[in-house]
Design a protein around this motif. Structure first.
Motif, mmCIF file in Angstrom:
data_model
loop_
_atom_site.group_PDB
_atom_site.id
_atom_site.type_symbol
_atom_site.label_atom_id
_atom_site.label_comp_id
_atom_site.label_asym_id
_atom_site.label_seq_id
_atom_site.Cartn_x
_atom_site.Cartn_y
_atom_site.Cartn_z
ATOM 1 N N PRO A 1 0.808 -1.222 0.000
ATOM 2 C CA PRO A 1 0.000 0.000 0.000
ATOM 3 C C PRO A 1 0.845 1.277 0.000
ATOM 4 O O PRO A 1 0.479 2.263 -0.638
ATOM 5 C CB PRO A 1 -0.824 -0.127 1.286
ATOM 6 C CG PRO A 1 -0.919 -1.587 1.521
ATOM 7 C CD PRO A 1 0.386 -2.159 1.058
ATOM 8 N N ARG B 1 -8.419 4.419 6.961
ATOM 9 C CA ARG B 1 -7.685 3.769 5.880
ATOM 10 C C ARG B 1 -8.603 2.790 5.152
ATOM 11 O O ARG B 1 -9.550 2.267 5.733
ATOM 12 C CB ARG B 1 -6.454 3.016 6.418
ATOM 13 C CG ARG B 1 -5.405 3.923 7.013
ATOM 14 C CD ARG B 1 -4.201 3.130 7.535
ATOM 15 N NE ARG B 1 -3.161 4.020 8.025
ATOM 16 C CZ ARG B 1 -1.986 3.624 8.509
ATOM 17 N NH1 ARG B 1 -1.712 2.313 8.568
ATOM 18 N NH2 ARG B 1 -1.100 4.499 8.924
ATOM 19 N N TRP C 1 -12.472 -4.079 4.300
ATOM 20 C CA TRP C 1 -11.117 -3.528 4.257
ATOM 21 C C TRP C 1 -11.044 -2.042 4.629
ATOM 22 O O TRP C 1 -10.118 -1.343 4.233
ATOM 23 C CB TRP C 1 -10.458 -3.766 2.894
ATOM 24 C CG TRP C 1 -10.103 -5.210 2.659
ATOM 25 C CD1 TRP C 1 -10.786 -6.086 1.861
ATOM 26 C CD2 TRP C 1 -9.019 -5.935 3.228
ATOM 27 N NE1 TRP C 1 -10.193 -7.330 1.893
ATOM 28 C CE2 TRP C 1 -9.102 -7.262 2.731
ATOM 29 C CE3 TRP C 1 -7.987 -5.616 4.122
ATOM 30 C CZ2 TRP C 1 -8.192 -8.253 3.093
ATOM 31 C CZ3 TRP C 1 -7.083 -6.608 4.469
ATOM 32 C CH2 TRP C 1 -7.194 -7.901 3.960
ATOM 33 N N SER D 1 -10.986 -5.615 -2.048
ATOM 34 C CA SER D 1 -12.247 -5.167 -1.474
ATOM 35 C C SER D 1 -13.417 -5.330 -2.445
ATOM 36 O O SER D 1 -13.245 -5.386 -3.662
ATOM 37 C CB SER D 1 -12.123 -3.702 -1.059
ATOM 38 O OG SER D 1 -13.360 -3.222 -0.566
ATOM 39 N N PRO E 1 -7.148 2.102 -2.989
ATOM 40 C CA PRO E 1 -6.702 2.111 -1.592
ATOM 41 C C PRO E 1 -6.141 3.480 -1.181
ATOM 42 O O PRO E 1 -5.543 4.187 -2.002
ATOM 43 C CB PRO E 1 -5.613 1.039 -1.563
ATOM 44 C CG PRO E 1 -5.976 0.107 -2.671
ATOM 45 C CD PRO E 1 -6.530 1.010 -3.750
ATOM 46 N N THR F 1 -6.883 -3.945 -8.103
ATOM 47 C CA THR F 1 -6.894 -4.763 -6.894
ATOM 48 C C THR F 1 -7.856 -5.937 -6.994
ATOM 49 O O THR F 1 -7.721 -6.918 -6.247
ATOM 50 C CB THR F 1 -7.281 -3.908 -5.675
ATOM 51 O OG1 THR F 1 -8.490 -3.197 -5.971
ATOM 52 C CG2 THR F 1 -6.196 -2.917 -5.333
ATOM 53 N N GLY G 1 -8.246 -0.558 2.307
ATOM 54 C CA GLY G 1 -7.435 -1.451 1.491
ATOM 55 C C GLY G 1 -5.969 -1.412 1.834
ATOM 56 O O GLY G 1 -5.125 -1.674 0.974
ATOM 57 N N TRP G 2 -5.658 -1.092 3.075
ATOM 58 C CA TRP G 2 -4.262 -0.861 3.463
ATOM 59 C C TRP G 2 -3.570 -2.162 3.862
ATOM 60 O O TRP G 2 -3.079 -2.330 4.966
ATOM 61 C CB TRP G 2 -4.190 0.170 4.585
ATOM 62 C CG TRP G 2 -2.884 0.918 4.568
ATOM 63 C CD1 TRP G 2 -1.863 0.811 5.466
ATOM 64 C CD2 TRP G 2 -2.459 1.854 3.585
ATOM 65 N NE1 TRP G 2 -0.830 1.632 5.088
ATOM 66 C CE2 TRP G 2 -1.168 2.288 3.940
ATOM 67 C CE3 TRP G 2 -3.037 2.373 2.429
ATOM 68 C CZ2 TRP G 2 -0.447 3.211 3.186
ATOM 69 C CZ3 TRP G 2 -2.326 3.294 1.679
ATOM 70 C CH2 TRP G 2 -1.046 3.700 2.070
#
Length: 486
Positions: free
Chosen positions: A323, A453, A417, A462, A474, A344, A455-456
Motif C-alpha cells: 500500500p 484507511r 477492508w 475489497s 486504496p 486490486t 485497502g491498506w
C-alpha cells in the motif's frame, strides 16, 4: 606490382567500398513497412547518410527535403495528417532509394515496463477459465483479423539501425503470439472507440526495476522534499541505470507518439521503496517527455496488483509495504496529463505475481485514454478515489471522486477492508456504510476517530466499487508523503 603497391590498392578499394556503404541512407528499426504514423501531429522521419547528402521524403502527397549534417545525421518533419486506412508508400531518396510500404495514419502508443506489461498473448491463451471485472474476450490469438491494428515488438539487441526494413506487423497470427496482452487489448478497445488505425510499440523486460529505463544522467539528482530534507541521489540505488533506456527507448526517439503506458513496480516494491520510487517515476516521465520534446504527452500507469510481498525471505517486508508503494505511484499524478488505474480486483491468488486478467488491464487503460486524452468525458475510467474526510461525532464521513453512477458493493455484502484509528494511531477493523457518494466509517472501539484507511494491506481485494464495476483505490487519510512531495 610490389607488395606495398598491392596493399595501397587494396586499401583504396576498401575505403571506396566503405565510403559508398556509409553513403547509403540507413533508417532506425522503428521506421519500416506496415507502420502507423501519428495523426494530427508533425511526424518525424530520421536516419543517417553521408555527410551533406541530400535527402527527400515523400508520403501522402507531401515531399520534404533536407541535408544530412557533418556527422551524417538527418531528420525531417511531415506536416500533420488526418487518420487514414489507405495503405500508402513512403519513398526516401538519397544516393539510394528506400520504399516503405503499407503505411497507415492513426494513433500510436508506447507501452513499457516489466513482466506484467511484457506478459505475452501466448500466455493469455492458456488463461480462459476465471472471470473478474469483465467477461473474457474471444480467443484473439486465433481469431484476430483486424489489419488496422499494427504492432512493433521492441527487442533488446535488435534496435541498432541497419539496411533491413522489416518493419511492423498486423496484430494477427504469429506476430501476435509474443506481443503484450495489455498493449493489444488497449489497442483493440481504443480502436472500437475511435475507429482509426492503432499502432502499439511494446518495450518491456521481465524483472526490470525502473532505473534501467531512465537515462543515467537524469538520475543524478538529490530530490528535495517540501520540508527541506534532501534525499540521497537516486542513482545510488543502482539497478543497472540506463541499461534498457540505451538499448530500447533511445532508438525509438523521436518516433511521433500520442501517449505512453507504464506497468512496472514489482521489482522496486520488493526493495520496500516508497518516496524514492515516486521521484524515480517522476524522473522517468519528465525525461521521456523531454526526449520526445512533448511536455504534454499523456503518461498513464497501472497500480500494481496485490501480492504476498511480505512472504519474501530475502528482506523484511510487511503487509503494508505494498500500500505504501501504491501511495508512491499515485504521487506521480501531481504531474499534468498523467493517470492511473487500480487492479486490486484482478487477482485470483496473492501468491501469483503475474495475475492473468491482462485483457481487463488493457481495457481499463483504454477507458483512461478515452476520457482524458480523447475527450470522451462520459467514459468512467476509475473506481472511487479518496477526496476528503470529515469527523462527525464518533464516525468519519469519507467523500470520493470518480463515483461514476454511484457507489456500490460488488457482492452486495457490507463494504470491507476499512479501518479507523483515534489519535493514538491504532487502527481497528471498521464498519463502512454507503451514504450517497460518501461512506460513513465507524468502530465501537474508537469513540474519537482521527484517521481512516481503506485497502491498506497487500492482500486487500475489497468489494467496494462504483456501479461501473471499477474498484475503489486504496488510501490512508494520514498519508505522510502527500505534503512533502514536490
Amino acid at each position: 606490382m610490389n607488395l606495398k603497391k598491392i596493399t595501397l590498392l587494396s586499401l583504396s578499394v576498401l575505403l571506396l567500398f566503405t565510403s559508398n556503404t556509409f553513403a547509403e541512407i540507413t533508417l532506425p528499426k522503428i521506421l519500416g513497412h506496415n507502420m502507423v504514423l501519428q495523426r494530427q501531429k508533425k511526424v518525424t522521419i530520421w536516419g543517417t547518410a553521408a555527410p551533406d547528402e541530400k535527402i527527400s521524403v515523400a508520403f501522402a502527397g507531401q515531399t520534404k527535403n533536407t541535408i544530412a549534417d557533418k556527422a551524417g545525421n538527418w531528420s525531417i518533419k511531415l506536416s500533420p495528417m488526418q487518420a487514414s486506412f489507405i495503405p500508402r508508400e513512403m519513398v526516401i531518396k538519397g544516393t539510394n532509394t528506400i520504399v516503405l510500404k503499407n503505411i497507415l495514419v492513426g494513433e500510436v502508443w508506447l507501452c513499457s515496463g516489466q513482466s506484467n506489461m511484457e506478459y505475452a498473448m501466448r500466455k493469455y491463451s492458456k488463461f480462459q477459465t476465471s472471470v473478474k471485472g469483465n467477461k473474457p474476450p474471444e480467443d484473439d490469438l486465433n481469431t484476430a483479423n483486424n489489419t488496422n491494428i499494427r504492432i512493433f515488438l521492441d527487442r533488446r539487441k535488435y534496435m541498432e539501425p541497419s539496411p533491413e526494413h522489416l518493419g511492423w506487423d498486423a496484430a494477427i497470427g504469429k506476430p501476435l503470439v509474443d506481443f503484450s496482452v495489455v498493449g493489444y487489448y488497449f489497442a483493440k478497445d481504443l480502436y472500437a472507440k475511435l475507429n482509426v488505425p492503432i499502432g502499439m510499440i511494446s518495450a518491456a523486460v521481465p524483472g526490470s526495476r525502473i532505473e534501467p529505463w531512465i537515462q543515467a544522467s537524469k538520475l543524478e539528482i538529490e530530490p528535495k522534499l517540501k520540508n527541506g530534507k534532501i534525499l540521497d541521489k537516486l542513482k545510488q540505488d543502482d539497478g543497472d541505470t540506463g541499461k534498457f533506456y540505451n538499448t530500447m527507448i533511445q532508438p525509438l526517439i523521436p518516433y511521433t507518439l500520442k501517449g505512453m503506458l507504464w506497468y512496472q513496480g514489482e521489482s522496486n516494491c520488493f526493495l520496500t521503496e516508497n518516496i524514492r520510487y515516486a521521484y524515480k517515476l517522476k524522473a522517468l516521465i519528465e525525461s521521456w517527455r523531454s526526449d520526445w520534446k512533448d511536455t504534454k504527452i499523456p503518461f498513464y500507469f497501472v497500480q500494481i496488483a496485490p501480492y504476498n510481498y511480505s512472504g519474501s525471505k530475502d528482506r523484511p517486508i510487511t503487509a503494508e509495504n505494498l500500500p505504501e508503494f501504491w501511495e508512491s505511484q499515485k504521487l506521480a499524478l501531481h504531474l499534468k496529463n498523467t493517470g492511473t488505474i487500480a487492479i486490486t480486483d484482478l487477482v485470483d491468488s496473492i501468491a501469483d505475481l503475474h495475475p492473468g486478467y491482462k485483457w481487463e488491464v488493457g481495457r481499463r487503460l483504454s477507458l483512461l485514454a478515452a476520457n482524458k486524452t480523447y475527450g470522451q468525458t462520459n467514459v468512467v475510467y476509475s473506481g472511487p478515489v479518496f477526496q476528503k474526510m470529515k469527523i462527525v461525532n464518533n464516525s468519519i464521513l469519507v467523500t470520493f471522486s470518480n463515483t461514476g453512477s454511484g457507489l456500490s458493493s460488488r457482492d452486495g455484502k457490507p463494504l470491507n477492508w476499512f479501518s479507523i484509528a483515534g489519535a493514538d494511531g491504532k487502527f481497528v477493523k471498521a464498519k463502512a456504510e454507503i451514504n450517497g457518494n460518501t461512506v460513513i466509517v465507524s468502530a465501537p472501539e474508537v469513540q474519537h476517530p482521527y484517521s481512516v484507511r481503506f485497502g491498506w494491506n497487500e492482500a486487500a481485494q475489497s468489494n467496494f466499487i462504483n456501479k461501473e464495476g471499477l474498484p475503489a483505490v486504496p488510501f490512508r487519510s494520514d498519508n505522510p508523503w502527500e505534503k512533502l512531495f514536490k
